[in-house]
Write a protein that holds these residues in place. Structure first.
Motif, PDB file in Angstrom:
ATOM      1  N   SER A 261       0.856  -1.183   0.000  1.00 48.90           N
ATOM      2  CA  SER A 261       0.000   0.000   0.000  1.00 48.90           C
ATOM      3  C   SER A 261       0.890   1.231   0.000  1.00 48.90           C
ATOM      4  CB  SER A 261      -0.928  -0.016   1.226  1.00 48.90           C
ATOM      5  OG  SER A 261      -0.149  -0.080   2.411  1.00 48.90           O
ATOM      6  N   SER A 262       0.261   2.388  -0.079  1.00 47.36           N
ATOM      7  CA  SER A 262       1.025   3.631  -0.069  1.00 47.36           C
ATOM      8  C   SER A 262       1.311   4.049   1.371  1.00 47.36           C
ATOM      9  CB  SER A 262       0.251   4.741  -0.784  1.00 47.36           C
ATOM     10  OG  SER A 262      -0.826   5.189   0.014  1.00 47.36           O
ATOM     11  N   LYS A 263       2.303   4.902   1.531  1.00 38.98           N
ATOM     12  CA  LYS A 263       2.636   5.429   2.859  1.00 38.98           C
ATOM     13  C   LYS A 263       1.467   6.232   3.423  1.00 38.98           C
ATOM     14  CE  LYS A 263       6.243   7.929   5.296  1.00 38.98           C
ATOM     15  NZ  LYS A 263       7.540   8.616   5.161  1.00 38.98           N
ATOM     16  N   ALA A 264       0.743   6.902   2.545  1.00 40.37           N
ATOM     17  CA  ALA A 264      -0.384   7.741   2.980  1.00 40.37           C
ATOM     18  C   ALA A 264      -1.585   6.918   3.424  1.00 40.37           C
ATOM     19  CB  ALA A 264      -0.789   8.695   1.855  1.00 40.37           C
ATOM     20  N   THR A 265      -1.707   5.703   2.888  1.00 41.41           N
ATOM     21  CA  THR A 265      -2.837   4.834   3.242  1.00 41.41           C
ATOM     22  C   THR A 265      -2.314   3.432   3.554  1.00 41.41           C
ATOM     23  OG1 THR A 265      -3.250   4.299   0.906  1.00 41.41           O
ATOM     24  CG2 THR A 265      -4.507   6.136   1.847  1.00 41.41           C
ATOM     25  N   PRO A 266      -1.652   3.264   4.699  1.00 41.39           N
ATOM     26  CA  PRO A 266      -0.983   1.998   5.010  1.00 41.39           C
ATOM     27  C   PRO A 266      -1.937   0.849   5.336  1.00 41.39           C
ATOM     28  CG  PRO A 266      -0.819   3.493   6.863  1.00 41.39           C
ATOM     29  CD  PRO A 266      -1.470   4.267   5.752  1.00 41.39           C
ATOM     30  N   LEU A 267      -1.551  -0.322   4.866  1.00 49.13           N
ATOM     31  CA  LEU A 267      -2.316  -1.547   5.100  1.00 49.13           C
ATOM     32  C   LEU A 267      -1.943  -2.207   6.415  1.00 49.13           C
ATOM     33  CD1 LEU A 267      -4.286  -3.600   3.692  1.00 49.13           C
ATOM     34  CD2 LEU A 267      -2.254  -4.670   2.724  1.00 49.13           C
ATOM     35  N   ASP A 268      -0.764  -1.914   6.925  1.00 52.07           N
ATOM     36  CA  ASP A 268      -0.256  -2.635   8.097  1.00 52.07           C
ATOM     37  C   ASP A 268      -1.079  -2.436   9.368  1.00 52.07           C
ATOM     38  OD1 ASP A 268       0.581  -0.019   8.529  1.00 52.07           O
ATOM     39  OD2 ASP A 268       2.673  -0.544   8.878  1.00 52.07           O
ATOM     40  N   LYS A 269      -1.918  -1.423   9.393  1.00 52.25           N
ATOM     41  CA  LYS A 269      -2.744  -1.201  10.587  1.00 52.25           C
ATOM     42  C   LYS A 269      -3.736  -2.348  10.834  1.00 52.25           C
ATOM     43  CE  LYS A 269      -6.323   1.423   8.225  1.00 52.25           C
ATOM     44  NZ  LYS A 269      -6.926   2.724   8.054  1.00 52.25           N
ATOM     45  N   TRP A 270      -4.019  -3.140   9.795  1.00 52.10           N
ATOM     46  CA  TRP A 270      -4.983  -4.229   9.918  1.00 52.10           C
ATOM     47  C   TRP A 270      -4.371  -5.485  10.534  1.00 52.10           C
ATOM     48  CZ3 TRP A 270      -9.844  -2.734   9.128  1.00 52.10           C
ATOM     49  CH2 TRP A 270     -10.089  -1.650   8.276  1.00 52.10           C
ATOM     50  N   ARG A 271      -3.052  -5.532  10.686  1.00 49.53           N
ATOM     51  CA  ARG A 271      -2.346  -6.688  11.265  1.00 49.53           C
ATOM     52  C   ARG A 271      -2.706  -7.999  10.554  1.00 49.53           C
ATOM     53  NH1 ARG A 271      -2.989  -7.502  17.013  1.00 49.53           N
ATOM     54  NH2 ARG A 271      -1.139  -8.735  16.698  1.00 49.53           N
ATOM     55  N   ILE A 272      -2.710  -7.959   9.247  1.00 51.57           N
ATOM     56  CA  ILE A 272      -3.125  -9.081   8.416  1.00 51.57           C
ATOM     57  C   ILE A 272      -2.239 -10.297   8.565  1.00 51.57           C
ATOM     58  CG2 ILE A 272      -3.390  -9.806   6.006  1.00 51.57           C
ATOM     59  CD1 ILE A 272      -4.049  -6.690   5.616  1.00 51.57           C
ATOM     60  N   ASN A 273      -0.942 -10.080   8.627  1.00 49.72           N
ATOM     61  CA  ASN A 273      -0.023 -11.216   8.621  1.00 49.72           C
ATOM     62  C   ASN A 273       0.399 -11.653  10.019  1.00 49.72           C
ATOM     63  OD1 ASN A 273       1.557  -8.978   9.103  1.00 49.72           O
ATOM     64  ND2 ASN A 273       3.256  -9.663   7.825  1.00 49.72           N
ATOM     65  N   ALA A 274      -0.385 -11.363  11.017  1.00 58.91           N
ATOM     66  CA  ALA A 274      -0.042 -11.746  12.391  1.00 58.91           C
ATOM     67  C   ALA A 274       0.191 -13.250  12.515  1.00 58.91           C
ATOM     68  CB  ALA A 274      -1.141 -11.295  13.353  1.00 58.91           C
ATOM     69  N   ASN A 275      -0.543 -14.044  11.745  1.00 62.67           N
ATOM     70  CA  ASN A 275      -0.387 -15.503  11.795  1.00 62.67           C
ATOM     71  C   ASN A 275       0.325 -16.060  10.567  1.00 62.67           C
ATOM     72  OD1 ASN A 275      -1.703 -15.817  14.286  1.00 62.67           O
ATOM     73  ND2 ASN A 275      -3.674 -15.574  13.266  1.00 62.67           N
ATOM     74  N   ASN A 276       0.864 -15.188   9.732  1.00 62.03           N
ATOM     75  CA  ASN A 276       1.541 -15.607   8.524  1.00 62.03           C
ATOM     76  C   ASN A 276       2.824 -14.791   8.369  1.00 62.03           C
ATOM     77  OD1 ASN A 276       2.398 -16.409   6.015  1.00 62.03           O
ATOM     78  ND2 ASN A 276       0.557 -15.777   4.913  1.00 62.03           N
ATOM     79  N   PRO A 277       3.877 -15.155   9.089  1.00 66.84           N
ATOM     80  CA  PRO A 277       5.114 -14.364   9.057  1.00 66.84           C
ATOM     81  C   PRO A 277       5.817 -14.353   7.710  1.00 66.84           C
ATOM     82  CG  PRO A 277       5.455 -16.401  10.262  1.00 66.84           C
ATOM     83  CD  PRO A 277       3.995 -16.321   9.949  1.00 66.84           C
ATOM     84  N   ASN A 278       5.437 -15.230   6.785  1.00 67.15           N
ATOM     85  CA  ASN A 278       6.035 -15.255   5.453  1.00 67.15           C
ATOM     86  C   ASN A 278       5.414 -14.226   4.513  1.00 67.15           C
ATOM     87  OD1 ASN A 278       7.788 -17.389   6.134  1.00 67.15           O
ATOM     88  ND2 ASN A 278       6.129 -18.850   5.784  1.00 67.15           N
ATOM     89  N   GLN A 279       4.256 -13.709   4.867  1.00 69.97           N
ATOM     90  CA  GLN A 279       3.579 -12.727   4.038  1.00 69.97           C
ATOM     91  C   GLN A 279       4.155 -11.341   4.297  1.00 69.97           C
ATOM     92  OE1 GLN A 279      -0.568 -11.993   4.929  1.00 69.97           O
ATOM     93  NE2 GLN A 279      -0.990 -11.247   2.871  1.00 69.97           N
ATOM     94  N   ILE A 280       4.541 -10.660   3.229  1.00 72.37           N
ATOM     95  CA  ILE A 280       5.057  -9.291   3.346  1.00 72.37           C
ATOM     96  C   ILE A 280       3.885  -8.318   3.226  1.00 72.37           C
ATOM     97  CG2 ILE A 280       6.487  -7.519   2.260  1.00 72.37           C
ATOM     98  CD1 ILE A 280       8.264  -9.857   1.233  1.00 72.37           C
TER      99      ILE A 280
END
Length: 154
Positions: free
Chosen positions: A130-149
């Motif tokens: 995602s873009s810096k202005a609209t980050p995806l990381d706030k959703w904590r998507i890969n909490a159970n998938n450490p291989n996913q960037i």
């Protein structure tokens, strides 16, 4: 969850079940999202960011075709479709089908403020940017998938 969504979607076509590697884009353009220049938690991702990001992603993942899923009208995405080689919009008959299609992506470029984009990333397990202005990381998507960037492309 993914299997249950597939069961709910009775009217799927062959494209949803594609095994072709591709870059999936989810561009959220709904009226409840503000202009990207206004910022905030409900800001739209700048469409030009997607154009730049495809180039960066292709350097790492190869010259994959690009498929765009969006709640926006085709004329809103015209610049993206024309500016990116081998890029086309996909329209399905339901949001579930859109989500299932994005879940098949090799890599995702998404509107980070969109929960729909977050679900696509979660279901696909694909590296997602995602873009810096609209980050995806706030959703904590890969909490159970450490291989996913889950990354940011400037």
């Amino acid at each position: 969850i993914k299997k249950k969504l597939q069961e709910l979607s009775k009217n799927t076509d062959g494209l949803i079940h594609t095994s072709e590697p591709f870059i999936g884009i989810n561009y959220r353009s709904g009226n409840d999202f503000k202009s990207h220049s206004d910022g905030g938690s409900q800001a739209k991702t700048d469409l030009n960011w997607f154009i730049r990001a495809v180039g960066e992603v292709r350097l790492k993942y190869g010259n994959l075709p690009v498929y765009v899923v969006s709640d926006g009208a085709p004329h809103h995405l015209e610049n993206l479709i024309k500016s990116v080689a081998d890029c086309q919009m996909r329209r399905f008959s339901s949001a579930i089908e859109d989500l299932l299609f994005l879940s098949k992506a090799t890599v995702l470029l998404v509107s980070g403020n969109s929960s729909f984009s977050a679900w696509a990333s979660f279901l696909s397990g694909a590296d997602s940017f995602s873009s810096k202005a609209t980050p995806l990381d706030k959703w904590r998507i890969n909490a159970n998938n450490p291989n996913q960037i889950i990354g940011i492309i400037e």
